[in-house]
Design a protein around this motif. Structure first.
Motif, PDB file in Angstrom:
ATOM      1  N   ALA A 191      38.301  43.466  46.301  1.00 22.17           N
ATOM      2  CA  ALA A 191      36.953  43.798  46.775  1.00 22.17           C
ATOM      3  C   ALA A 191      36.067  42.562  46.779  1.00 22.17           C
ATOM      4  O   ALA A 191      35.319  42.329  47.744  1.00 22.17           O
ATOM      5  N   LYS A 251      44.212  43.088  41.543  1.00 24.64           N
ATOM      6  CA  LYS A 251      43.475  44.307  41.218  1.00 24.64           C
ATOM      7  C   LYS A 251      42.520  44.638  42.354  1.00 24.64           C
ATOM      8  O   LYS A 251      42.055  43.757  43.082  1.00 24.64           O
ATOM      9  N   HIS A 252      42.203  45.927  42.481  1.00 21.30           N
ATOM     10  CA  HIS A 252      41.274  46.356  43.528  1.00 21.30           C
ATOM     11  C   HIS A 252      39.935  45.638  43.396  1.00 21.30           C
ATOM     12  O   HIS A 252      39.301  45.314  44.400  1.00 21.30           O
ATOM     13  N   LYS A 253      39.515  45.396  42.184  1.00 22.21           N
ATOM     14  CA  LYS A 253      38.246  44.706  41.955  1.00 22.21           C
ATOM     15  C   LYS A 253      38.295  43.271  42.500  1.00 22.21           C
ATOM     16  O   LYS A 253      37.338  42.807  43.126  1.00 22.21           O
ATOM     17  N   GLU A 254      39.418  42.594  42.287  1.00 23.14           N
ATOM     18  CA  GLU A 254      39.578  41.229  42.806  1.00 23.14           C
ATOM     19  C   GLU A 254      39.616  41.228  44.335  1.00 23.14           C
ATOM     20  O   GLU A 254      39.010  40.367  44.977  1.00 23.14           O
ATOM     21  N   THR A 258      33.099  46.942  48.146  1.00 19.82           N
ATOM     22  CA  THR A 258      33.195  47.575  46.828  1.00 19.82           C
ATOM     23  C   THR A 258      34.627  48.067  46.653  1.00 19.82           C
ATOM     24  O   THR A 258      35.426  48.074  47.597  1.00 19.82           O
ATOM     25  N   VAL A 259      34.948  48.517  45.458  1.00 16.14           N
ATOM     26  CA  VAL A 259      36.317  48.920  45.139  1.00 16.14           C
ATOM     27  C   VAL A 259      36.769  50.133  45.947  1.00 16.14           C
ATOM     28  O   VAL A 259      37.904  50.186  46.414  1.00 16.14           O
TER      29      VAL A 259
END
Length: 160
Positions: free
Chosen positions: A32, A27-30, A38-39
């Motif tokens: 980042a 995921k983009h969050k992971e 940041t995302v």
């Protein structure tokens, strides 16, 4: 796609590509978190890498044995004549043969090397007789078979 023959990649791009090569479902969050960003910048970098063709596509890598493709063969192919029409005929035909996973045009004794996966030796014989040897211009097919797979990766080295 932007017309870019070589894109200047910074260390963050390289680390991002390395992470995506190992797990494209991150995921983009992971991503980042791994990159200390940041995302939004991660999302923008991924979109740029896709748009410029650095990232060509996303795929699922399968276990060949678990889907019945247990035999891996490497076919070295020599054509009768090295004319452009012969090369084009061969290349067009092999693109439509699903058992051929990879094909490389070579310099040297053989013209092409193919990575072929099939169920077993009977399936390989059928492949060579009915699909490969019938291509116009094929003169010689030399086959070698993988006894075991020691390394199989799709990840490019990114200088780490």
């Amino acid at each position: 796609m932007e017309n870019v023959s070589f894109l200047k990649l910074d260390q963050i791009d390289l680390r991002l590509l390395d992470l995506l090569q190992r797990d494209a479902k991150m995921k983009h969050k992971e991503l980042a978190a791994e990159l200390n960003l940041t995302v939004t910048p991660v999302y923008e970098r991924i979109k740029r890498l896709e748009r410029t063709g650095v990232i060509k596509k996303y795929v699922a890598l399968l276990d060949g044995e678990k889907i019945g493709c247990e035999l891996i063969a490497f076919c070295m192919v020599k054509l009768e004549k090295h004319s452009l029409p012969n090369l084009q005929v061969f290349e067009k035909k092999i693109l439509n043969i699903p058992e051929i996973l990879e094909c490389f045009h070579l310099a040297g004794e053989y013209d092409y090397i193919l990575k072929v996966v099939v169920k077993d030796m009977n399936a390989y014989q059928e492949f060579t007789v009915k699909k490969l040897s019938v291509i116009e211009g094929v003169a010689i097919i030399h086959s070698s078979f993988a006894m075991s797979v020691l390394k199989s990766t799709t990840a490019y080295p990114l200088g780490e």
